[in-house]
Design a protein around this motif. Structure first.
Motif, PDB file in Angstrom:
ATOM      1  N   GLN A  34       0.816  -1.217   0.000  1.00  0.00           N
ATOM      2  CA  GLN A  34       0.000   0.000   0.000  1.00  0.00           C
ATOM      3  C   GLN A  34       0.848   1.265   0.000  1.00  0.00           C
ATOM      4  O   GLN A  34       0.308   2.366  -0.010  1.00  0.00           O
ATOM      5  N   ARG A  35       2.164   1.102   0.046  1.00  0.00           N
ATOM      6  CA  ARG A  35       3.110   2.223   0.015  1.00  0.00           C
ATOM      7  C   ARG A  35       4.139   1.951  -1.081  1.00  0.00           C
ATOM      8  O   ARG A  35       4.449   0.796  -1.353  1.00  0.00           O
ATOM      9  N   SER A  36       4.711   3.016  -1.640  1.00  0.00           N
ATOM     10  CA  SER A  36       5.753   2.807  -2.648  1.00  0.00           C
ATOM     11  C   SER A  36       7.068   2.368  -2.006  1.00  0.00           C
ATOM     12  O   SER A  36       7.878   1.703  -2.641  1.00  0.00           O
ATOM     13  N   SER A  37       7.286   2.716  -0.757  1.00  0.00           N
ATOM     14  CA  SER A  37       8.473   2.275  -0.015  1.00  0.00           C
ATOM     15  C   SER A  37       8.029   1.845   1.379  1.00  0.00           C
ATOM     16  O   SER A  37       7.061   2.368   1.915  1.00  0.00           O
ATOM     17  N   ILE A  55       7.428  -2.764   6.367  1.00  0.00           N
ATOM     18  CA  ILE A  55       6.001  -2.537   6.607  1.00  0.00           C
ATOM     19  C   ILE A  55       5.458  -1.761   5.404  1.00  0.00           C
ATOM     20  O   ILE A  55       5.812  -0.604   5.192  1.00  0.00           O
ATOM     21  N   TRP A  56       4.573  -2.404   4.656  1.00  0.00           N
ATOM     22  CA  TRP A  56       4.067  -1.845   3.397  1.00  0.00           C
ATOM     23  C   TRP A  56       2.709  -1.168   3.550  1.00  0.00           C
ATOM     24  O   TRP A  56       1.971  -0.990   2.583  1.00  0.00           O
ATOM     25  N   SER A  57       2.372  -0.774   4.763  1.00  0.00           N
ATOM     26  CA  SER A  57       1.099  -0.108   5.053  1.00  0.00           C
ATOM     27  C   SER A  57       1.335   0.915   6.157  1.00  0.00           C
ATOM     28  O   SER A  57       2.223   0.740   6.998  1.00  0.00           O
ATOM     29  N   ASP A  58       0.528   1.961   6.176  1.00  0.00           N
ATOM     30  CA  ASP A  58       0.608   2.967   7.242  1.00  0.00           C
ATOM     31  C   ASP A  58      -0.361   2.675   8.384  1.00  0.00           C
ATOM     32  O   ASP A  58      -0.307   3.343   9.414  1.00  0.00           O
TER      33      ASP A  58
END
Length: 185
Positions: A71-74, A170-173
């Protein structure tokens, strides 16, 4: 299991250079080199951001191949359990500790060791260990940890290779946002 995030207590946790445009990230690194020359972050070379984004691209693509949710580019970076070495990276080091079960594990990938040496093409890291150039899901990293232990338990000083901790991406906030602005230790 807990995931740890280390940061400078004078700043907020989970600030991410990769969220910045290239020029801005380079300016932040240059400021660190000038104002905190003894900090570990000041030792990063001029190509650091280029390589970081290259490795992030690799781990993002590999995680998507494994069915991971990005869900995030980094990613935000954390490590599995406490790393004595990482706790020395900042003049006034603090950390946030989050139980792994607070995360949607479909949004978390892992490398056994830092992603830089894990995916590095440099010969010094090409020692044919099974975890080189490998990205893991939660269930997969548990098996690798069971087999090899936590690197900080057998290699915190780095004498036995580049792996000093298990890195979590972690690919999410979602969970991170609940901890922004908190200062645990």
């Amino acid at each position: 299991m807990f995931l740890y995030h280390y940061y400078d207590r004078k700043l907020e946790p989970f600030l991410n250079l990769s969220d910045l445009p290239r020029e801005e990230a380079e300016a932040v690194l240059e400021n660190i080199r000038k104002t905190k020359p003894d900090a570990q972050c000041a030792q990063r070379d001029a190509d650091y951001m280029f390589r970081r984004r290259m490795y992030e691209d690799i781990i993002r693509k590999e995680f998507i191949k494994k069915g991971g949710i990005v869900q995030r580019s980094s990613p935000h970076y954390m490590v599995v359990e406490h790393s004595p070495w990482l706790s020395t990276w900042f003049e006034d080091c603090a950390h946030i500790r989050i139980p792994v079960d607070e995360f949607d594990l479909r949004t978390v990938s892992f490398t056994y060791g830092d992603s830089f040496p894990t995916f590095s093409p440099w010969p010094r890291d090409d020692d044919w260990k099974e975890y080189r150039r490998q990205l893991y899901t939660y269930d997969e990293i548990l098996k690798i940890i069971e087999k090899y232990g936590l690197p900080q338990d057998w290699n915190d000083d780095g004498k036995h290779g580049p792996e000093r901790y298990v890195e979590a991406h972690i690919w999410s906030d979602e969970t991170i946002d609940r901890y922004r602005g908190q200062h645990n230790a």
